[in-house]
Each structure stands twice: as C-alpha cells, then as structure tokens.
Design an enzyme around this catalytic site. Structure first.
Site, PDB file in Angstrom:
ATOM      1  N   GLU A   1       0.822  -1.207   0.000  1.00  0.00           N
ATOM      2  CA  GLU A   1       0.000   0.000   0.000  1.00  0.00           C
ATOM      3  C   GLU A   1       0.862   1.265   0.000  1.00  0.00           C
ATOM      4  O   GLU A   1       1.458   1.617   1.019  1.00  0.00           O
ATOM      5  CB  GLU A   1      -0.929   0.034   1.207  1.00  0.00           C
ATOM      6  CG  GLU A   1      -1.854   1.242   1.184  1.00  0.00           C
ATOM      7  CD  GLU A   1      -2.854   1.247   2.323  1.00  0.00           C
ATOM      8  OE1 GLU A   1      -3.778   2.072   2.272  1.00  0.00           O
ATOM      9  OE2 GLU A   1      -2.706   0.429   3.255  1.00  0.00           O
TER      10      GLU A   1
ATOM     11  N   GLU B   1     -12.235   1.959   3.189  1.00  0.00           N
ATOM     12  CA  GLU B   1     -11.358   2.383   4.282  1.00  0.00           C
ATOM     13  C   GLU B   1     -11.463   3.887   4.506  1.00  0.00           C
ATOM     14  O   GLU B   1     -10.553   4.655   4.214  1.00  0.00           O
ATOM     15  CB  GLU B   1      -9.908   1.966   4.008  1.00  0.00           C
ATOM     16  CG  GLU B   1      -9.088   1.995   5.291  1.00  0.00           C
ATOM     17  CD  GLU B   1      -7.616   1.719   5.070  1.00  0.00           C
ATOM     18  OE1 GLU B   1      -7.023   1.049   5.923  1.00  0.00           O
ATOM     19  OE2 GLU B   1      -7.054   2.162   4.061  1.00  0.00           O
TER      20      GLU B   1
END
Length: 301
Positions: free
Chosen positions: A179, A276
């Site tokens: 990420e 998220e």
C-alpha cells in the site's frame, strides 16, 4: 464472547430460518456491481456494537465483502465466528494488516537482518490467520524511509524482504498487497506512489506480491487516477477508497468515483474494494448516507 456465540447461534432453528429468509429477501433488493467491503464500526448505530450483528447488517444491505485491518489481533474464537458468519452470508474476506508497521523508524528499507526476520515471522503468523478467516490478501507497508541510505539501496532491501515473504505466501495462494501511502497523513513513508509499487512488484516477480491501490492516498500523492490505475493495472490486486478532502464516503469530496468505479469494472476487476474511510456524519442517518453514496457511485451501468 457470549455475545458472539449468541449472534451466530441465533441464525439456527425455525426462528433462524425465518430470519435468514428475510435477510436473503432484503439482499435481493440491491446488488452492487463491485465487491465493496465495509469495516467494523461503520454501521454500529444501525446494527449495534457486536461485529457479528454488523456483518449481518452489511449482508442485508447487499455488501458482499468485509475488511478488517486488525483481524490478527482478535482472539481466535472471534476470528472463527467472523469466518462462519461470512460463509453463511456468502461474503468474502478482504485485507487485514499482516505485520507491525514501523511509522517512524526504518525497518525493511534498512536491510537490517533482525528487522527483516521480525517481518518474516509476522508474515508466517499471518498465514494461519488468513487460513482461519478465508482471506486471500494481506496488507504490507514497507515502513519508514532510511534517510542514511540512497533510495536505490532502500529499494533493493525492500525487494529482498518481499521476495522472502512471497516465498512464504505463495504455497498458500495468499497475496501481500503493498500500500503506497500519502505524504500528508503518513510523512516519511518509503512507499508513496503507484509507479514505485509497480517497480517493486516487477522486481519481486511473484503472484504473491501486488499493489493495494488506495484511491484516497493516490489522489493526494499524484492524482491523475485513471491513467495511473491503467499504467499499474497488471500489478493491482486490491483497491481501497475514501473521498478527498476528509477521507469520508464517496460523493463527499472531489473524486469522481462513479467514473473510477466504472473504469475498474469495465476492465473486469473482480476483487474487493475496501471502504477504508470514515462516515461524514456520526449517527444512524450518516450510516444510511454511506449506503446511499455507494448506490449512487455504483450506478454506472
């Protein structure tokens, strides 16, 4: 733990059968084009504080996946209860974080063997968690930059650690997704851009090392979303979302999520899109606003 057990057991018997039929009927009312994955707490006002009740509520709304960054820290019996509930409602498990993230000191970038072994040990443990909850993806963040090393050396150190981690994950069909994080929320992180993630994945050269493309982070770091997604496409295995500014649900900021989602859907993406982000309003009406926002941006057919 008794609450979890009661929630799971409550779906059995005559009453449980009726309840399940009601839920199945509710789920048939809306079908999303992509596999959006809420997280615990996103619908706590509507479903209560119990994670099992929240999962069932997510399923009622048509969501077919669930994401839980902190899954590794949950007791084993809770992990098992979550897995049982997801299987019951045909939900897929999204990512959980596979290791301790070093936010302020170098670990993988440094090439330090002790820190590398710490990371690999946590990757080994994550395999057992992934098996328990039927997860296919785990999040990896290479951590803080080493300001004493040239970027090329740092990249080589990260690649070596990830190659070893891939060797642990490949036999189990588990994919670590790297990420890139933005410099405003997470200053000093080594991995920040999609092209950098692409370069690392090509160097690792494993089906168990791919990119988690978080659209919120990349809007801040580089923008130009659809062209950058296109350029990195073959190494992207997972998406996460949040609008900017604010990191709340789509439609609350500047990102045209309807166009972005249409693009990844038209490309044939069949993975999970992790929600998220926070809710723009901290109440039950705000939770309904989240659901309606996803219905709006998902309506691109």
């Amino acid at each position: 733990m008794a609450t979890l057990g009661a929630s799971v057991a409550g779906t059995t018997g005559v009453f449980g059968t009726e309840k399940r039929q009601e839920r199945e009927k509710a789920r048939q009312g809306h079908k999303f084009n992509l596999k959006y994955a809420p997280h615990e707490g996103m619908f706590k006002h509507s479903a209560g504080g119990d994670v099992i009740s929240q999962l069932e509520y997510m399923a009622d709304q048509g969501f077919t996946a669930f994401e839980d960054n902190g899954m590794s820290d949950r007791p084993v019996n809770v992990q098992e209860a979550i897995a049982t509930t997801m299987q019951k409602w045909n939900m897929e498990m999204g990512v959980f974080v596979a290791h301790k993230i070093h936010w302020s000191e170098p670990n993988l970038t440094s090439g330090n063997e002790n820190k590398r072994e710490e990371f690999l040990s946590e990757i080994r443990k994550s395999v057992e968690v992934a098996k328990r909850v039927n997860a296919r993806w785990v999040t990896v963040v290479p951590g803080y930059r080493d300001l004493r090393l040239e970027p090329g050396y740092q990249t080589a150190n990260v690649v070596e650690s990830l190659k070893r981690a891939a060797g642990i994950l490949e036999p189990h069909g588990i994919v670590m997704v790297l990420e890139p994080l933005n410099y405003m929320n997470h200053p000093g992180m080594f991995l920040s851009k999609s092209a950098q993630g692409y370069e690392i994945c090509k160097a690792v050269a494993s089906p168990s090392c791919k990119i988690l493309y978080d659209i919120y982070h990349q809007q801040i770091t580089e923008g130009n979303l659809i062209p950058n997604i296109e350029a990195s496409w073959e190494e992207i295995a997972y998406f996460q979302v949040g609008d900017n500014p604010g990191r709340k649900e789509p439609t609350t900021g500047e990102i045209n999520y309807k166009n972005v989602f249409k693009y990844i859907h038209d490309r044939g993406f069949d993975g999970i899109v992790g929600m998220e982000h926070g809710n723009s309003r901290p109440d039950g009406e705000g939770e309904l606003a989240v659901i309606n926002a996803y219905k709006e941006v998902d309506a691109f057919m």
